[in-house]
Scaffold this active site. Structure first.
Site, mmCIF file in Angstrom:
data_model
loop_
_atom_site.group_PDB
_atom_site.id
_atom_site.type_symbol
_atom_site.label_atom_id
_atom_site.label_comp_id
_atom_site.label_asym_id
_atom_site.label_seq_id
_atom_site.Cartn_x
_atom_site.Cartn_y
_atom_site.Cartn_z
ATOM 1 C CE1 TYR A 138 8.545 11.199 0.434
ATOM 2 C CE2 TYR A 138 7.173 9.579 1.335
ATOM 3 C CZ TYR A 138 8.293 10.180 1.306
ATOM 4 O OH TYR A 138 9.408 9.632 1.841
ATOM 5 C CD GLU A 181 6.579 -15.629 6.943
ATOM 6 O OE1 GLU A 181 6.185 -16.796 7.402
ATOM 7 O OE2 GLU A 181 7.793 -15.066 7.306
#
Ligand code: NI
Length: 392
Positions: A296, A371
């Site tokens: 990349y 979370e």
């Protein structure tokens, strides 16, 4: 529109989706179950959905009242790792795991789509939801999706995404204009000598000794071959060859990676490796082959768009939670390809929390996310789209 409130109201949903996706990890270009879950959720929201882009990619388009289009991106692939977390949403598939947080990226983008579709009337343009396959494996899904037209029809004007970051505490978000992530590559070197008896090395051409010289010299590339002020990493990550105590093998294989932040140095670095290999094998009378695969490009965040997003972070979560990142990371990310085509930015979403064991680094068998960060990422996606389309 209280974006933060709307995102936090979806917290249970976010957790449920993330945990479901966590149980069904699929590796690069094999995200079949994952992409059908994503496509179904988007369709239910009344979003126009296209599947099968770059094999398993999914794109949703939510049309608002205007010409501008912003793309929001989440990656979908998992890793070939056996999960060691003892959780009830543990990976169902042996040897596969969402150990990079892409399950969380997807649930945040799906919940952002939920909020945006409910507030479609307020959108002064279009939102494109990009669910990309294969971020972890070269050549990556982003490039293929672009080749297959993901940034056209409607034409994308800006792009936004982020990655979970266990090194940043939950609640904080990192931003950086300019280079954020490095050019990546993969190379394989084969050193060929002449095998023989370990006790008579002068009659052999010892590829193990050649390999040790090659490894030492490659480590000198940053500083002795390339200006020390240029960030360059050369890592040999695999050595294979030989069988037992008393045999000098015929050949040794090395695998590794070069990371750097200045694309102008890519050719130079590969040239230097070639020179080193030629020099050292000549000294010993051996041979070599060298295969270098470009990965990349350097991920470069747009200055103005990054400022725009840093203001959104401050507005939503306070100045103390907008973390200016000073140094780029030497890891890679194929979001770089989107940023080569359109302006945008890639943020780092803090998910680190020692008390919840969510501070293991990416790709660790115990990687997990806090979370509590899920509504934060969702709010960033939504606010980015709404504000950008309203003229930012
Ligand atoms: Ni990742």
């Amino acid at each position: 529109m209280d974006v933060k409130k709307m995102a936090f109201e979806l917290k249970e949903k976010l957790i449920e989706m993330r945990r479901h996706l966590h149980t069904i990890p699929e590796v690069a270009f094999e995200e079949v179950e994952t992409s059908s879950f994503v496509a179904e959720k988007l369709s239910k929201l009344g979003i126009e959905v296209k599947t099968g882009i770059a094999k398993t990619g999914v794109v949703g388009v939510l049309k608002g009242s205007g010409e501008k289009t912003i793309a929001l991106r989440a990656d979908m692939d998992a890793l070939p790792i056996t999960e060691e977390n003892d959780v009830d949403y543990k990976s169902k598939y042996d040897g596969k795991m969402h150990a990079c947080g892409h399950d969380a990226h997807m649930s945040m983008l799906l919940c952002a789509a939920t909020i945006l579709s409910k507030n479609k009337a307020r959108l002064k343009g279009n939102v494109k939801f990009i669910f990309q396959p294969s971020e972890e494996s070269l050549p990556g899904g982003a490039k293929k999706m672009i080749e297959e037209g993901v940034l056209d029809n409607p034409k994308v004007d800006a792009v936004f995404g982020f990655h979970c970051d266990p090194t940043i505490p939950t609640g904080k978000i990192g931003f950086k204009a300019g280079a954020l992530m490095a050019f990546t590559s993969e190379f394989t070197i084969l050193l060929k000598g002449k095998g023989g008896h370990a006790a008579v090395p002068e009659k052999s051409i010892d590829p193990i000794v050649m390999a040790s010289d090659v490894i030492q010299e490659l480590q000198k590339i940053p500083s002795r071959w390339i200006n020390p002020l240029e960030p360059v990493v050369v890592t040999i990550s695999s050595i294979h060859g030989g069988t037992t105590f008393n045999i000098i093998p015929e050949e040794i294989e090395l695998k590794g990676t070069v990371r750097l932040l200045n694309m102008d140095l890519v050719e130079k670095a590969t040239g230097i490796i070639g020179t080193i290999l030629k020099g050292i094998t000549t000294i010993y009378g051996g041979k070599y082959s060298f295969v270098f695969v470009k990965g990349y490009p350097v991920l470069k965040n747009d200055e103005a768009f990054t400022t725009f997003m840093s203001k959104i972070i401050e507005e939503l979560f306070g100045e103390e939670n907008a973390i200016k990142i000073d140094n780029p990371l030497m890891g890679g990310e194929d979001f770089a390809y989107f940023l080569e085509k359109v302006p945008g930015t890639f943020l780092r979403l803090g998910t680190g929390n020692r008390k919840k064991d969510s501070d293991y680094l990416w790709h660790h068998p115990r990687f997990n996310i806090d979370e509590d960060a899920l509504p934060i990422g969702t709010a960033l996606f939504v606010k980015c789209a709404v504000e950008y389309l309203s003229g930012g």
